[in-house]
Design a protein around this motif. Structure first.
Motif, mmCIF file in Angstrom:
data_model
loop_
_atom_site.group_PDB
_atom_site.id
_atom_site.type_symbol
_atom_site.label_atom_id
_atom_site.label_comp_id
_atom_site.label_asym_id
_atom_site.label_seq_id
_atom_site.Cartn_x
_atom_site.Cartn_y
_atom_site.Cartn_z
ATOM 1 N N SER A 1 0.833 -1.200 0.000
ATOM 2 C CA SER A 1 0.000 0.000 0.000
ATOM 3 C C SER A 1 0.867 1.248 0.000
ATOM 4 C CB SER A 1 -0.932 0.024 1.215
ATOM 5 O OG SER A 1 -0.197 0.039 2.419
ATOM 6 N N LEU A 2 0.291 2.349 -0.460
ATOM 7 C CA LEU A 2 0.926 3.658 -0.465
ATOM 8 C C LEU A 2 0.064 4.608 0.346
ATOM 9 C CD1 LEU A 2 2.880 5.907 -1.543
ATOM 10 C CD2 LEU A 2 1.363 6.066 -3.541
ATOM 11 N N ILE A 3 0.679 5.279 1.307
ATOM 12 C CA ILE A 3 -0.024 6.289 2.108
ATOM 13 C C ILE A 3 0.604 7.640 1.819
ATOM 14 C CG2 ILE A 3 -0.519 7.128 4.434
ATOM 15 C CD1 ILE A 3 -0.472 4.244 5.402
ATOM 16 N N ILE A 4 -0.214 8.598 1.428
ATOM 17 C CA ILE A 4 0.252 9.974 1.274
ATOM 18 C C ILE A 4 0.057 10.677 2.601
ATOM 19 C CG2 ILE A 4 -0.036 12.157 0.053
ATOM 20 C CD1 ILE A 4 1.120 9.915 -1.658
ATOM 21 N N GLY A 5 1.142 11.028 3.242
ATOM 22 C CA GLY A 5 1.063 11.667 4.551
ATOM 23 C C GLY A 5 2.440 11.820 5.161
ATOM 24 N N GLN A 6 2.523 12.557 6.256
ATOM 25 C CA GLN A 6 3.779 12.838 6.939
ATOM 26 C C GLN A 6 3.969 11.895 8.123
ATOM 27 O OE1 GLN A 6 6.114 15.122 6.105
ATOM 28 N NE2 GLN A 6 4.979 15.955 4.361
ATOM 29 N N LYS B 1 -2.895 12.272 4.514
ATOM 30 C CA LYS B 1 -3.497 13.348 3.735
ATOM 31 C C LYS B 1 -4.791 12.860 3.092
ATOM 32 C CE LYS B 1 -1.236 16.546 3.117
ATOM 33 N NZ LYS B 1 -1.050 17.769 3.914
ATOM 34 N N HIS B 2 -5.809 13.693 3.191
ATOM 35 C CA HIS B 2 -7.083 13.389 2.544
ATOM 36 C C HIS B 2 -7.311 14.371 1.403
ATOM 37 C CE1 HIS B 2 -9.363 10.610 5.441
ATOM 38 N NE2 HIS B 2 -8.092 10.596 5.797
ATOM 39 N N SER C 1 -7.657 20.404 8.296
ATOM 40 C CA SER C 1 -8.536 19.656 9.179
ATOM 41 C C SER C 1 -8.937 18.323 8.564
ATOM 42 C CB SER C 1 -9.793 20.494 9.476
ATOM 43 O OG SER C 1 -10.482 20.799 8.270
ATOM 44 N N GLU C 2 -8.712 18.155 7.254
ATOM 45 C CA GLU C 2 -9.044 16.904 6.602
ATOM 46 C C GLU C 2 -8.013 15.817 6.881
ATOM 47 O OE1 GLU C 2 -9.460 17.914 2.497
ATOM 48 O OE2 GLU C 2 -11.562 18.474 2.726
ATOM 49 N N ASP C 3 -6.814 16.207 7.364
ATOM 50 C CA ASP C 3 -5.789 15.222 7.659
ATOM 51 C C ASP C 3 -6.245 14.332 8.818
ATOM 52 O OD1 ASP C 3 -4.382 16.463 5.726
ATOM 53 O OD2 ASP C 3 -2.785 17.215 7.005
ATOM 54 N N GLN C 4 -5.832 13.092 8.775
ATOM 55 C CA GLN C 4 -6.212 12.116 9.791
ATOM 56 C C GLN C 4 -4.955 11.465 10.351
ATOM 57 O OE1 GLN C 4 -8.203 8.721 8.172
ATOM 58 N NE2 GLN C 4 -8.647 7.805 10.158
#
Length: 389
Positions: A159-164, A184-185, A195-198
């Protein structure tokens, strides 16, 4: 006889550049990978967002010091093998090239013949070969990285997750348990944290740090200064313009020393990829993410002037198309050579970074040896002992 390596359950790679993607790919297709092992690639903006998408893509087999010579030669040959297996010429512009060092001087006419038909007569004062079709080559690095990201994601349990990545949780024995990620959403992955980040916790009993020039600050954040502070990697900014010429250029890369008509000097590197390219470096502090990297207008203007001074094929009179004006940061290790291997002081954490201007040459090989270290227990394809972090 060494004991067998315990198969990890969850491997997490941080960084979607050529080193991180190559590590993910070679882990995913390694014959010793357990079918139950999950492999997750975490990238802050998008795959190939930084130098792996914007560098010239030059490859050299034998230009390297003793510490990286074996890795570089293996990785150069690996580029060739991957291109033969997956159609690299069509899919990411792989081709072998001649490489020249040239000196030009527009203030005085040379009596030497031009070494290339697209360089004007009277401009080149000296020329020598640096590499041939057996020792130098090129790729479009962004296309290479994106291609093998897709190949990685075709494998099961990937899987690939876009996020920090923000934190690392450890088990009682000091090995990794999970990595905190601000996922990142939405479609605008280059935007500021919103605020969309989870925030999520991703299980990981093996972690690979391959975040290019951001690896140093990431290591400090995840591992603390005592361990992470030893893994110093930062960035040096390099600019480039990508020019599409009306005339098809020879498969030649140039390392130049130029004197322009006004007496100013420069040393741009020219990579005559099928889509063009010209680059030079300067420096400015590393921004927080690849999304914040901006080119200097004056540096871009200087590159255009140098390109136009080098050959009329790069001028508006010859209908040149400006494809891109860009900057990226090359990952530079504080100690002067790359960091490839298992991190001392913590179990289950590996690093592949600090490859500097040779990141595209060494990226696939770095991924291959890291996959071997994780699943075989040692590097088998190249000697990287002098690169141990």
């Amino acid at each position: 006889m060494s004991p067998p390596v315990a198969a990890p359950s969850n491997i997490l790679i941080i960084g979607g550049g050529i080193a991180g993607v190559s590590t993910a790919y070679f882990l995913a297709c390694h014959p010793l990978r357990s079918a139950s092992t999950k492999i997750t690639l975490v990238e802050g903006t998008k795959v190939a967002a930084a130098a792996s998408g914007k560098s010239g893509g030059f490859l050299a087999k034998d230009w390297h010091g003793s510490a990286t010579a074996d890795l570089s030669a293996m990785s150069y040959d690996l580029h060739k093998n991957l291109a033969e297996e997956f159609g690299g010429k069509e899919n990411w512009g792989y081709r072998t090239v001649d490489t020249l060092s040239i000196e030009t001087d527009a203030t005085r006419k040379s009596k030497r013949s031009s070494p290339l038909k697209w360089l004007p007569e009277g401009l080149v004062h000296s020329s020598r070969s640096l590499g041939s079709h057996t020792t130098t080559a090129q790729v479009h690095p962004g296309q290479f990285t994106e291609f093998f990201s897709s190949k990685f994601l075709e494998k099961p349990s990937t899987s690939l997750i876009i996020g920090q990545a923000t934190s690392l949780s450890l088990k009682d024995d000091g090995s990794p348990k999970s990595v905190g990620v601000n996922k990142k959403h939405g479609s605008d992955s280059d935007s500021e944290k919103s605020s969309e980040d989870q925030h999520i916790e991703v299980d990981a009993d093996v972690v690979v740090l391959a975040a290019g020039p951001w690896t140093g600050s990431l290591a400090d954040k995840l591992l603390g200064n005592k361990i992470g502070g030893r893994l110093g990697v930062t960035g040096h900014r390099a600019h480039s313009v990508v020019l599409r010429t009306k005339e098809e250029l020879s498969a030649t890369c140039l390392f130049t020393s130029m004197t322009m008509a006004d007496g100013s000097a420069g040393e741009p590197e020219v990579y005559a990829r099928p889509d063009g390219g010209c680059g030079a470096g300067d420096d400015e502090p590393l921004p927080p993410t690849a999304a914040h990297v901006k080119p200097s207008a004056s540096a871009i203007k200087k590159l255009h002037g140098q390109a136009q001074s080098l050959s009329p094929v790069f001028t508006q009179d010859q209908n040149v198309e400006v494809v891109a004006e860009q900057a990226c940061y090359l990952p530079i290790a504080d100690r002067g050579r790359p960091l490839v291997g298992k991190v001392r002081g913590v179990e289950g954490v590996y690093i592949g970074s600090g490859l500097s201007c040779w990141g595209i040459t060494q990226g696939p090989g770095t991924g291959k040896v890291l996959a071997e270290m994780i699943l075989d227990g040692k590097a088998k394809s190249a000697d990287v002992s002098k690169l141990a972090p």
